[in-house]
Design an enzyme around this catalytic site. Sequence first.
Site, mmCIF file in Angstrom:
data_model
loop_
_atom_site.group_PDB
_atom_site.id
_atom_site.type_symbol
_atom_site.label_atom_id
_atom_site.label_comp_id
_atom_site.label_asym_id
_atom_site.label_seq_id
_atom_site.Cartn_x
_atom_site.Cartn_y
_atom_site.Cartn_z
ATOM 1 N N LYS A 42 83.901 24.103 45.741
ATOM 2 C CA LYS A 42 82.907 23.081 45.391
ATOM 3 C C LYS A 42 82.213 23.445 44.079
ATOM 4 O O LYS A 42 82.325 24.584 43.608
ATOM 5 C CB LYS A 42 81.886 22.956 46.525
ATOM 6 C CG LYS A 42 81.067 24.219 46.766
ATOM 7 C CD LYS A 42 80.264 24.146 48.065
ATOM 8 C CE LYS A 42 79.490 25.429 48.285
ATOM 9 N NZ LYS A 42 78.885 25.475 49.634
ATOM 10 N N ARG A 135 70.618 22.027 58.725
ATOM 11 C CA ARG A 135 71.057 21.354 57.520
ATOM 12 C C ARG A 135 72.076 20.329 57.994
ATOM 13 O O ARG A 135 71.732 19.509 58.826
ATOM 14 C CB ARG A 135 71.649 22.410 56.565
ATOM 15 C CG ARG A 135 71.533 22.103 55.127
ATOM 16 C CD ARG A 135 72.122 23.212 54.281
ATOM 17 N NE ARG A 135 73.559 23.405 54.489
ATOM 18 C CZ ARG A 135 74.315 24.186 53.737
ATOM 19 N NH1 ARG A 135 73.774 24.879 52.754
ATOM 20 N NH2 ARG A 135 75.593 24.300 53.965
ATOM 21 N N TYR A 255 59.804 28.841 20.066
ATOM 22 C CA TYR A 255 58.739 28.006 20.645
ATOM 23 C C TYR A 255 57.620 28.869 21.199
ATOM 24 O O TYR A 255 57.856 29.889 21.840
ATOM 25 C CB TYR A 255 59.291 27.160 21.796
ATOM 26 C CG TYR A 255 60.160 26.010 21.343
ATOM 27 C CD1 TYR A 255 59.691 25.061 20.427
ATOM 28 C CD2 TYR A 255 61.438 25.867 21.844
ATOM 29 C CE1 TYR A 255 60.488 23.999 20.039
ATOM 30 C CE2 TYR A 255 62.242 24.804 21.459
ATOM 31 C CZ TYR A 255 61.761 23.877 20.553
ATOM 32 O OH TYR A 255 62.551 22.831 20.163
ATOM 33 N N MET A 303 66.161 25.380 23.992
ATOM 34 C CA MET A 303 67.062 24.294 24.385
ATOM 35 C C MET A 303 68.533 24.709 24.276
ATOM 36 O O MET A 303 69.183 24.917 25.276
ATOM 37 C CB MET A 303 66.768 23.046 23.556
ATOM 38 C CG MET A 303 67.595 21.839 23.916
ATOM 39 S SD MET A 303 67.095 21.162 25.515
ATOM 40 C CE MET A 303 68.313 19.884 25.708
HETATM 41 C C1 LIG Z 1 79.158 26.770 50.178
HETATM 42 C C2 LIG Z 1 79.635 26.913 51.569
HETATM 43 C C3 LIG Z 1 80.475 27.988 51.930
HETATM 44 C C4 LIG Z 1 80.769 29.140 50.982
HETATM 45 O O1 LIG Z 1 79.612 29.913 50.859
HETATM 46 P P1 LIG Z 1 79.541 31.264 49.966
HETATM 47 O O2 LIG Z 1 78.236 31.842 50.320
HETATM 48 O O3 LIG Z 1 79.631 30.813 48.558
HETATM 49 O O4 LIG Z 1 80.688 32.098 50.378
HETATM 50 C C5 LIG Z 1 80.978 28.009 53.217
HETATM 51 N N1 LIG Z 1 80.653 27.035 54.108
HETATM 52 C C6 LIG Z 1 79.824 26.006 53.812
HETATM 53 C C7 LIG Z 1 79.507 24.992 54.837
HETATM 54 C C8 LIG Z 1 79.280 25.925 52.530
HETATM 55 O O5 LIG Z 1 78.448 24.919 52.239
#
Ligand SMILES: *Cc1c(COP(=O)(O)O)cnc(C)c1O
Length: 361
Positions: A42, A135, A255, A303
């Site tokens: 991701k 979550r 700055y 920036m």
């Molecule tokens: C991002 C994520 C992972 C991977 O987590 P890391 O800490 O980067 O290894 C695994 N499972 C879920 C549900 C995640 O959101």
Amino acid sequence: MSIDQVLGNASAELHVDLAAIINNYETLKSQSDSATCAAVVKADAYGLGANKVAPALYHNTDCDTFFVAGLVEGVTLRNILPDAKIYVFNGLFADQVDTYLDHNITPILNDPSQVALWYGKKAPCGVHFDTGINRLGFTESQTEEFLNTPNDLNIDLVMSHFIQSEIARHPSNEMQLDKFERVRYQLPNAKGSLCNSGGVFLGRDYHFDLLRPGIMLYGGNPGLPVRPNGIKQAFELRAKILQIREIEPGMAVGYNSLWTAAEKSRIALLNVGYADGTLKTSDRKAKVWVGGHMADVIGKVSMDMIAIDITDDKFNHVTVTDYAEILGPNITLEMVAENSTLGHYELMTGIGPRYKKYYKV
Ligand SMILES: *Cc1c(COP(=O)(O)O)cnc(C)c1O
């Protein structure tokens, strides 16, 4: 001229060591004797480029399963890897059902409304059970009801996610394991998956069938006391020196004039800034590696630029268009995290799109 050719002149470079990512994958996988290992790619593989990282793992290891956050990332990856298994964490929404099916992407269902959307579909799905992080995923009462009601889903993955697996002794790990085992027991035909990077190092009781590491594939550390053996930082950021200037004692740089020269000084301006993930330098702890030495970053991020102090004689050979290492073998994630209070996740996903990317296998 194509944009790729123009990018060849970019003033900042990201160098990704795909062989190191492959080695990190093997190290993570070797922690378990029962589970296979997937890759979480991701956020564009945590800033390193999912379009290169995912195929490198797919073609050079036994990794055939990938997790992304959103459906857009899933479709992008599907176009690169037609045969890989792709799961999307974010879940299923009414306007996405056809896209999932058309691209053979597997949704992870996060609540009963998403189960209803997948009703009657023969295609597989994953189900996420929340075991405490509050979550995504089925709540405890939704879980109870789900397990007690027949469904026609083709579930091939049951998963949950840790609150703080990087803290090995934290009692929440065992508490979550316990809850997950009870769910898993009632859905024995699906693969079980609990471990993010931190979880992989909690031991075999936690591994189930499929590991889901992200950050450690790339050599980041989620917060373990030390980076485990065999996990190597797999990338380096470099920025070009745009200008060098001599300034007189008493003159301030940048700055808000946060740094003032105490002596006659030589200052170099580097082409990285906020949009490239350089978020904070004003606490005067940030360093870069240039001309074979550490140099202090001075003043505030401007920036798109930062300034460094190269007054010392040891920097005499440093000139305009030289590159400085912003993050890499000499300026490690650990050092930058400690000096900036940013975590490895923020430092990596903040890398941004402006770097010219180089990949080495
Ligand atoms: C991002 C994520 C992972 C991977 O987590 P890391 O800490 O980067 O290894 C695994 N499972 C879920 C549900 C995640 O959101």
